[in-house]
Design a protein around this motif. Structure first.
Motif, PDB file in Angstrom:
ATOM      1  N   ASP A  75      27.870  20.050  53.642  1.00  0.00           N
ATOM      2  CA  ASP A  75      28.200  19.548  52.309  1.00  0.00           C
ATOM      3  C   ASP A  75      26.955  19.091  51.544  1.00  0.00           C
ATOM      4  O   ASP A  75      27.047  18.373  50.569  1.00  0.00           O
ATOM      5  N   ARG A  76      25.805  19.536  52.014  1.00  0.00           N
ATOM      6  CA  ARG A  76      24.519  19.258  51.379  1.00  0.00           C
ATOM      7  C   ARG A  76      24.051  17.805  51.565  1.00  0.00           C
ATOM      8  O   ARG A  76      23.056  17.400  50.989  1.00  0.00           O
ATOM      9  N   ASP A  77      24.792  17.012  52.320  1.00  0.00           N
ATOM     10  CA  ASP A  77      24.265  15.699  52.680  1.00  0.00           C
ATOM     11  C   ASP A  77      23.124  15.892  53.676  1.00  0.00           C
ATOM     12  O   ASP A  77      23.013  16.930  54.326  1.00  0.00           O
ATOM     13  N   GLN A  78      22.300  14.897  53.824  1.00  0.00           N
ATOM     14  CA  GLN A  78      21.170  14.960  54.745  1.00  0.00           C
ATOM     15  C   GLN A  78      21.155  13.690  55.587  1.00  0.00           C
ATOM     16  O   GLN A  78      21.471  12.616  55.092  1.00  0.00           O
ATOM     17  N   ILE A  79      20.787  13.866  56.838  1.00  0.00           N
ATOM     18  CA  ILE A  79      20.538  12.714  57.707  1.00  0.00           C
ATOM     19  C   ILE A  79      19.038  12.639  57.909  1.00  0.00           C
ATOM     20  O   ILE A  79      18.404  13.600  58.357  1.00  0.00           O
ATOM     21  N   ARG A  80      18.476  11.495  57.575  1.00  0.00           N
ATOM     22  CA  ARG A  80      17.026  11.336  57.666  1.00  0.00           C
ATOM     23  C   ARG A  80      16.697  10.092  58.489  1.00  0.00           C
ATOM     24  O   ARG A  80      17.160   8.984  58.183  1.00  0.00           O
ATOM     25  N   LEU A  81      15.897  10.301  59.524  1.00  0.00           N
ATOM     26  CA  LEU A  81      15.470   9.197  60.384  1.00  0.00           C
ATOM     27  C   LEU A  81      13.950   9.201  60.434  1.00  0.00           C
ATOM     28  O   LEU A  81      13.338  10.205  60.796  1.00  0.00           O
ATOM     29  N   ARG A  82      13.345   8.087  60.064  1.00  0.00           N
ATOM     30  CA  ARG A  82      11.882   8.000  60.049  1.00  0.00           C
ATOM     31  C   ARG A  82      11.387   6.971  61.058  1.00  0.00           C
ATOM     32  O   ARG A  82      11.882   5.845  61.111  1.00  0.00           O
ATOM     33  N   TYR A  83      10.403   7.402  61.855  1.00  0.00           N
ATOM     34  CA  TYR A  83       9.663   6.511  62.740  1.00  0.00           C
ATOM     35  C   TYR A  83       8.361   6.134  62.046  1.00  0.00           C
ATOM     36  O   TYR A  83       7.656   7.004  61.522  1.00  0.00           O
ATOM     37  N   SER A  84       8.020   4.857  62.068  1.00  0.00           N
ATOM     38  CA  SER A  84       6.759   4.381  61.500  1.00  0.00           C
ATOM     39  C   SER A  84       6.019   3.583  62.558  1.00  0.00           C
ATOM     40  O   SER A  84       6.590   2.677  63.184  1.00  0.00           O
ATOM     41  N   ARG A  85       4.753   3.921  62.750  1.00  0.00           N
ATOM     42  CA  ARG A  85       3.972   3.218  63.772  1.00  0.00           C
ATOM     43  C   ARG A  85       3.611   1.815  63.298  1.00  0.00           C
ATOM     44  O   ARG A  85       3.135   1.622  62.170  1.00  0.00           O
ATOM     45  N   GLU A  86       3.846   0.835  64.167  1.00  0.00           N
ATOM     46  CA  GLU A  86       3.473  -0.548  63.910  1.00  0.00           C
ATOM     47  C   GLU A  86       2.640  -1.060  65.071  1.00  0.00           C
ATOM     48  O   GLU A  86       2.532  -0.392  66.111  1.00  0.00           O
ATOM     49  N   ALA A  87       2.061  -2.228  64.912  1.00  0.00           N
ATOM     50  CA  ALA A  87       1.202  -2.783  65.960  1.00  0.00           C
ATOM     51  C   ALA A  87       1.946  -2.941  67.278  1.00  0.00           C
ATOM     52  O   ALA A  87       1.378  -2.755  68.359  1.00  0.00           O
ATOM     53  N   SER A  88       3.229  -3.232  67.196  1.00  0.00           N
ATOM     54  CA  SER A  88       4.012  -3.482  68.410  1.00  0.00           C
ATOM     55  C   SER A  88       4.727  -2.241  68.937  1.00  0.00           C
ATOM     56  O   SER A  88       5.403  -2.301  69.956  1.00  0.00           O
ATOM     57  N   GLY A  89       4.584  -1.113  68.238  1.00  0.00           N
ATOM     58  CA  GLY A  89       5.273   0.099  68.680  1.00  0.00           C
ATOM     59  C   GLY A  89       5.768   0.895  67.490  1.00  0.00           C
ATOM     60  O   GLY A  89       5.066   1.055  66.493  1.00  0.00           O
ATOM     61  N   TRP A  90       7.007   1.391  67.574  1.00  0.00           N
ATOM     62  CA  TRP A  90       7.583   2.216  66.523  1.00  0.00           C
ATOM     63  C   TRP A  90       8.787   1.526  65.891  1.00  0.00           C
ATOM     64  O   TRP A  90       9.640   0.990  66.595  1.00  0.00           O
ATOM     65  N   ALA A  91       8.837   1.564  64.562  1.00  0.00           N
ATOM     66  CA  ALA A  91      10.015   1.121  63.836  1.00  0.00           C
ATOM     67  C   ALA A  91      10.823   2.348  63.436  1.00  0.00           C
ATOM     68  O   ALA A  91      10.270   3.367  63.051  1.00  0.00           O
ATOM     69  N   LYS A  92      12.156   2.250  63.538  1.00  0.00           N
ATOM     70  CA  LYS A  92      13.054   3.347  63.175  1.00  0.00           C
ATOM     71  C   LYS A  92      13.890   2.919  61.974  1.00  0.00           C
ATOM     72  O   LYS A  92      14.470   1.827  61.965  1.00  0.00           O
ATOM     73  N   ASN A  93      13.970   3.804  60.958  1.00  0.00           N
ATOM     74  CA  ASN A  93      14.758   3.495  59.788  1.00  0.00           C
ATOM     75  C   ASN A  93      15.449   4.756  59.267  1.00  0.00           C
ATOM     76  O   ASN A  93      14.829   5.830  59.215  1.00  0.00           O
ATOM     77  N   LEU A  94      16.716   4.605  58.904  1.00  0.00           N
ATOM     78  CA  LEU A  94      17.391   5.656  58.174  1.00  0.00           C
ATOM     79  C   LEU A  94      16.883   5.656  56.724  1.00  0.00           C
ATOM     80  O   LEU A  94      16.545   4.605  56.185  1.00  0.00           O
ATOM     81  N   LEU A  95      16.835   6.845  56.124  1.00  0.00           N
ATOM     82  CA  LEU A  95      16.394   6.979  54.742  1.00  0.00           C
ATOM     83  C   LEU A  95      17.524   7.540  53.882  1.00  0.00           C
ATOM     84  O   LEU A  95      18.325   8.360  54.346  1.00  0.00           O
ATOM     85  N   TRP A  96      17.544   7.112  52.644  1.00  0.00           N
ATOM     86  CA  TRP A  96      18.487   7.711  51.700  1.00  0.00           C
ATOM     87  C   TRP A  96      18.174   9.197  51.538  1.00  0.00           C
ATOM     88  O   TRP A  96      17.011   9.592  51.478  1.00  0.00           O
ATOM     89  N   PRO A  97      19.209  10.051  51.440  1.00  0.00           N
ATOM     90  CA  PRO A  97      18.972  11.480  51.228  1.00  0.00           C
ATOM     91  C   PRO A  97      18.256  11.723  49.888  1.00  0.00           C
ATOM     92  O   PRO A  97      18.367  10.937  48.976  1.00  0.00           O
TER      93      PRO A  97
END
Length: 219
Positions: free
Chosen positions: A197-219
């Motif tokens: 249906d043209r929706d998108q699932i987006r998951l972003r990993y961002s490197r931080e001093a303590s490891g990786w942060a995970k965040n969902l993103l708006w399509p």
């Protein structure tokens, strides 16, 4: 074709065919590399054409971007690997600005992985092993002449390739000093999954001093 007809034609093109895989972001690992390996393995097992093709974007000191599609050579805990000549355009840009972005895209699965990060050269033995693993014709082409410089004729290219083949026949273990394996050390890794249906699932990993942060993103 007019601008309006191109717009209509392009908009009418189908985007995805067949079933698309799901993406359970709740089950995503704590760091991105295992998920890169999972998606890449799935693409290979699905016999997708050129699952290791990736687009690499670089910019020199002037900030002007350039991009090209090349081959992913390896995936390790350090990051994603490719190889090139130091004196190629991308090699010179990386020397001036050791940062890059890359994209792996699997149309059949409606998936892409987007990576940004810093660039480092790998150990010399890795570069040598990579070059010697190339087909003889690819090795000859790599040393035949300056990449991306103006070529006077195709005949000149073929002549220089034959000369390069003669060098390799005489020295089969020859590796040019300019050949290097590079690793993109991720700072961000985004996993993008399309749906019907043209929706998108987006998951972003961002490197931080303590490891990786995970965040969902708006399509």
């Amino acid at each position: 074709m007019t601008d309006s007809s191109w717009r209509d034609t392009l908009r009418a093109l189908p985007v995805f065919a067949g079933e698309l895989p799901g993406f359970n972001t709740d089950a995503a690992p704590d760091s991105p590399i295992p998920l890169v390996e999972e998606w890449l393995s799935y693409a290979i097992d699905s016999e997708i054409s050129q699952p290791h093709a990736m687009t690499l974007a670089t910019a020199g000191a002037d900030g002007v971007p350039s991009a090209r599609t090349l081959i992913l050579k390896d995936v390790t805990d350090e990051g994603l690997w490719f190889s090139t000549l130091d004196n190629s355009p991308k090699g010179r840009e990386l020397a001036a600005n050791p940062n890059a972005a890359l994209t792996l895209y699997w149309r059949e699965h409606g998936r892409q992985i987007r990576v940004t990060g810093s660039i480092e050269k790998g150990p010399r033995e890795v570069s040598e092993k990579d070059f010697l693993a190339r087909k003889p014709s690819a090795r000859a082409a790599a040393i035949a002449g300056p990449e991306s410089e103006i070529l006077s004729s195709q005949e000149k290219f073929l002549e220089r390739v034959e000369e390069a083949k003669a060098i390799l026949d005489f020295r089969p273990d020859f590796v040019p000093d300019e050949w290097n394996a590079y690793v993109v050390k991720p700072q961000t890794v985004e996993f993008w999954q399309a749906s019907r249906d043209r929706d998108q699932i987006r998951l972003r990993y961002s490197r931080e001093a303590s490891g990786w942060a995970k965040n969902l993103l708006w399509p």
